[in-house]
Design an enzyme around this catalytic site. Sequence first.
Site, PDB file in Angstrom:
ATOM      1  N   ARG A 123       0.858  -1.181   0.000  1.00  0.00           N
ATOM      2  CA  ARG A 123       0.000   0.000   0.000  1.00  0.00           C
ATOM      3  C   ARG A 123       0.897   1.235   0.000  1.00  0.00           C
ATOM      4  O   ARG A 123       2.121   1.122  -0.023  1.00  0.00           O
ATOM      5  CB  ARG A 123      -0.922  -0.013   1.211  1.00  0.00           C
ATOM      6  CG  ARG A 123      -0.185   0.033   2.530  1.00  0.00           C
ATOM      7  CD  ARG A 123      -1.153   0.011   3.699  1.00  0.00           C
ATOM      8  NE  ARG A 123      -0.428   0.051   4.954  1.00  0.00           N
ATOM      9  CZ  ARG A 123      -0.975  -0.114   6.143  1.00  0.00           C
ATOM     10  NH1 ARG A 123      -2.265  -0.350   6.250  1.00  0.00           N
ATOM     11  NH2 ARG A 123      -0.254  -0.069   7.235  1.00  0.00           N
ATOM     12  N   ASN A 161      -5.564   7.570   4.540  1.00  0.00           N
ATOM     13  CA  ASN A 161      -5.309   6.755   5.732  1.00  0.00           C
ATOM     14  C   ASN A 161      -3.864   6.958   6.145  1.00  0.00           C
ATOM     15  O   ASN A 161      -2.946   6.708   5.361  1.00  0.00           O
ATOM     16  CB  ASN A 161      -5.539   5.270   5.446  1.00  0.00           C
ATOM     17  CG  ASN A 161      -5.498   4.437   6.719  1.00  0.00           C
ATOM     18  OD1 ASN A 161      -6.399   4.528   7.547  1.00  0.00           O
ATOM     19  ND2 ASN A 161      -4.442   3.661   6.881  1.00  0.00           N
ATOM     20  N   GLU A 162      -3.687   7.467   7.342  1.00  0.00           N
ATOM     21  CA  GLU A 162      -2.341   7.621   7.901  1.00  0.00           C
ATOM     22  C   GLU A 162      -1.365   8.220   6.896  1.00  0.00           C
ATOM     23  O   GLU A 162      -0.419   7.552   6.462  1.00  0.00           O
ATOM     24  CB  GLU A 162      -1.815   6.273   8.392  1.00  0.00           C
ATOM     25  CG  GLU A 162      -2.621   5.719   9.537  1.00  0.00           C
ATOM     26  CD  GLU A 162      -2.090   4.406  10.059  1.00  0.00           C
ATOM     27  OE1 GLU A 162      -1.299   3.759   9.354  1.00  0.00           O
ATOM     28  OE2 GLU A 162      -2.469   4.025  11.176  1.00  0.00           O
ATOM     29  N   GLU A 316      -8.673   3.669  15.318  1.00  0.00           N
ATOM     30  CA  GLU A 316      -8.223   2.276  15.308  1.00  0.00           C
ATOM     31  C   GLU A 316      -7.521   1.950  16.616  1.00  0.00           C
ATOM     32  O   GLU A 316      -6.669   2.711  17.075  1.00  0.00           O
ATOM     33  CB  GLU A 316      -7.187   2.032  14.196  1.00  0.00           C
ATOM     34  CG  GLU A 316      -7.684   2.129  12.792  1.00  0.00           C
ATOM     35  CD  GLU A 316      -6.562   1.887  11.785  1.00  0.00           C
ATOM     36  OE1 GLU A 316      -5.555   1.236  12.128  1.00  0.00           O
ATOM     37  OE2 GLU A 316      -6.685   2.391  10.659  1.00  0.00           O
ATOM     38  N   GLU A 366      -1.586  -8.524   6.468  1.00  0.00           N
ATOM     39  CA  GLU A 366      -2.215  -8.330   7.785  1.00  0.00           C
ATOM     40  C   GLU A 366      -3.368  -9.304   8.031  1.00  0.00           C
ATOM     41  O   GLU A 366      -4.323  -8.963   8.729  1.00  0.00           O
ATOM     42  CB  GLU A 366      -2.691  -6.887   7.945  1.00  0.00           C
ATOM     43  CG  GLU A 366      -1.542  -5.893   7.876  1.00  0.00           C
ATOM     44  CD  GLU A 366      -1.900  -4.501   8.362  1.00  0.00           C
ATOM     45  OE1 GLU A 366      -3.020  -4.049   8.084  1.00  0.00           O
ATOM     46  OE2 GLU A 366      -1.061  -3.878   9.008  1.00  0.00           O
ATOM     47  N   PHE A 368      -3.445 -11.763   9.865  1.00  0.00           N
ATOM     48  CA  PHE A 368      -3.550 -12.159  11.269  1.00  0.00           C
ATOM     49  C   PHE A 368      -3.660 -10.965  12.210  1.00  0.00           C
ATOM     50  O   PHE A 368      -3.434 -11.083  13.397  1.00  0.00           O
ATOM     51  CB  PHE A 368      -2.385 -13.074  11.658  1.00  0.00           C
ATOM     52  CG  PHE A 368      -2.541 -14.460  11.081  1.00  0.00           C
ATOM     53  CD1 PHE A 368      -3.496 -15.320  11.598  1.00  0.00           C
ATOM     54  CD2 PHE A 368      -1.769 -14.883  10.003  1.00  0.00           C
ATOM     55  CE1 PHE A 368      -3.671 -16.592  11.062  1.00  0.00           C
ATOM     56  CE2 PHE A 368      -1.941 -16.147   9.463  1.00  0.00           C
ATOM     57  CZ  PHE A 368      -2.898 -17.001   9.991  1.00  0.00           C
ATOM     58  N   HIS A 369      -4.028  -9.814  11.637  1.00  0.00           N
ATOM     59  CA  HIS A 369      -4.193  -8.657  12.523  1.00  0.00           C
ATOM     60  C   HIS A 369      -5.487  -8.776  13.318  1.00  0.00           C
ATOM     61  O   HIS A 369      -6.506  -9.216  12.815  1.00  0.00           O
ATOM     62  CB  HIS A 369      -4.196  -7.365  11.698  1.00  0.00           C
ATOM     63  CG  HIS A 369      -4.012  -6.147  12.543  1.00  0.00           C
ATOM     64  ND1 HIS A 369      -4.979  -5.691  13.399  1.00  0.00           N
ATOM     65  CD2 HIS A 369      -2.965  -5.305  12.666  1.00  0.00           C
ATOM     66  CE1 HIS A 369      -4.534  -4.613  14.014  1.00  0.00           C
ATOM     67  NE2 HIS A 369      -3.314  -4.360  13.589  1.00  0.00           N
TER      68      HIS A 369
HETATM   69  C1  GLA Z   1      -2.711   1.059  10.666  1.00  0.00           C
HETATM   70  C2  GLA Z   1      -3.592   1.083   9.438  1.00  0.00           C
HETATM   71  C3  GLA Z   1      -4.448  -0.121   9.304  1.00  0.00           C
HETATM   72  C4  GLA Z   1      -3.688  -1.352   9.700  1.00  0.00           C
HETATM   73  C5  GLA Z   1      -3.194  -1.194  11.101  1.00  0.00           C
HETATM   74  C6  GLA Z   1      -2.524  -2.405  11.672  1.00  0.00           C
HETATM   75  O1  GLA Z   1      -3.167   1.728  11.733  1.00  0.00           O
HETATM   76  O2  GLA Z   1      -4.391   2.230   9.332  1.00  0.00           O
HETATM   77  O3  GLA Z   1      -4.866  -0.191   7.970  1.00  0.00           O
HETATM   78  O4  GLA Z   1      -2.636  -1.530   8.819  1.00  0.00           O
HETATM   79  O5  GLA Z   1      -2.274  -0.143  11.119  1.00  0.00           O
HETATM   80  O6  GLA Z   1      -1.242  -2.610  11.244  1.00  0.00           O
END
Ligand code: GLA
Length: 683
Positions: A123, A161-162, A316, A366, A368-369
């Site tokens: 990403r 996002n971030e 999050e 991710e 297994f997140h």
């Molecule tokens: C970040 C991202 C999510 C995900 C989490 C967990 O906060 O915004 O998409 O990748 O980390 O790693």
Amino acid sequence: MPVSETFRHSASAEGPNSEQLVFGGDYNPEQWPEETWHEDVRLMREAHVNRVTVGVFSWSSIEPREGEYRFGWLDRVMDLMAENGIGVVLATPTASPPPWFTLAHPEALPMTADGVRLVHGSRDTYNPAAPAYRAAARRVAAALAERYAFHPALRMWHLHNEYGTVSYGPETNTAFRGWLQEKYGSLQALNSTWNTAFWSQGYGEWEEIFAPQATQYLPNPSLLLDFKRFSADVLRDCLREQVDVVRAVRPDVPVTTNFMLPAWNHYDQWDMAAEIDEVSVDHYPDTPGIEGDVQVAFGSDLARSFNGGRPWVLMEQATTMVYDYAQGRILARDPGKLLFNTLQYLARGSTGSLFFQWRSPRAGAEFFHSPMVPHVGENSRTFREIVELGTTLSRLPELAQQPANGNRVNRNRVGIVWDASAWWSAETRALPSNDVAFLPAVKSVHRALWFLGINADFVQLDQDLSGYSLVLVPSKLAASDAEADNLRRFVADGGHTAVWYFSGSTDENLNVRLGGFTGAFADLLGIRVEEHFPQPAGDILKLSDGSTADGWAESVELHGAVSVADFTEFPLAGRPAVTRNEFGSGTAHYFATRFGEDSLKDHLERILDAAGISKDHPAAGRGVEAVRRYAGDRSYLFLLNHTGEAVDVDVRGQDLLTDTAVYGSTVLAAGAALIVREPHETP
Ligand code: GLA
């Protein structure tokens, strides 16, 4: 007729007084067949989910070919959520350009500092300074805004996002040169500020300047700092463009972008916060146990401060897992800890809790997140804890009110300086010691206060500081005259401050202030710093008051200040290590060394006492957390016991968690929490 037209008169954006605490998470229905969506809704209702974040990385599902949009699935998801009373935080998918973008715009892909051009496969694969990326991002944001701005499920825009991608290469060089021309006006001014006569770096044309890719040896620190500022401004501009796009369609839907806290410093959070309506953060403690709990408090205090003291969105967190990045392991959160930590976030101003992510994906990065619905399904500890948490939050609607009269959600009197430029300047590799690092210094001060039971905000040195009694400056190498003047005024008017070693030794462009280190604050502190004595790793310094320290020492002359504690060993024996200076109606303290944990607490306690700062509750400290949150015209005392033993707390009011009255001495078991609605209305 577009859906947005259909809903133009029925939509309701989230107002400042939401009726409920928010609960839910990132939802990716595009990864699942539609039967699963109905299963999702059933489970969401069971867990009291009232908010989902949709579309965060969905670009290739929304625009599978350039300019060709597929909204059918998203229409159905939005409708399904609206029908079930679940609000949507709708994301623009711009953090993950699709594969077609890679082929169509190779020049807009990111380049590393080593000159490697990255390709699609993960990403965030774009150069934020590349015009083609910016145009594509604006287009997809506009398409989403046109279609969904008036949809009744929409509650908030989640832009990108971030933000956090930094890139080098030709597009970056062009943009960097333009940024420098705007800042400096002339090459003469730039050459002088960067002192380019050092190592033959004098620039004769703007085209000779490059973003700081890999070099033979140390790069120019002033150039490096400007590049970090430039990169941050590029990300801020990306955000600003998307804000403009969605507000042009409908201005009353709040916009946010999620900050990754606390370890990311690719942008200036204060600047980004100024562009949006609500600050939201992603927070992943990397340690279990009480040190993880301290991180929860730290992240919350940052988020609230960036949002001007108002309630903020926890966009999050992980459900039952802790990411131990250092060890490369995902650790399980102890049973009950999810609720406990979420109450901590709530105490410090969150509007509820969202998670990454609703459902574990079958495959993909991710996979297994930590999710709300794990691979094993609803019959799991994770989902049971999610239901418990959602049920608890659904019973606390009064906490969703904004504090009356525009007051801050917590009313803290201590401000800790958080400053992107200070962090960037401490990262410029040519400093006398790694012990001038920013984040560890700030964290250690916040942590010491947490164990003392004192709650704090984060502040900028150039803001109005008059709401605070004590301003702490743990690490602020680059400081401008204006910032120094502001701190001086704050102290002259009766404020208290403590400044740590090496702070203010340069101006805002990393030009050393001549005539004495810590120069920006020297007159306020009543000292002159003549020489630095960075300490070898592991050496412990003993001070005359019994304090211990390490890492750093200085030879300090007193110019009006008094010594509170001296160094005791050669070559600094008898020279001040800790000083105090009365300045106007206030007091300025200086620490010329890095205290050990206990000594830091002792010295902070001394300064807090002198400044008349008390805890939110007498039981606070040593692992008992007490935080007063304001909502509507009432105050709510959160008490959380992080220790392994029961404690007695004296409280009066109604505990919201058990809906029982509490009067006088009450036992707070290990790991337990109270949220006490206090009896009186608050101003
Ligand atoms: C970040 C991202 C999510 C995900 C989490 C967990 O906060 O915004 O998409 O990748 O980390 O790693």
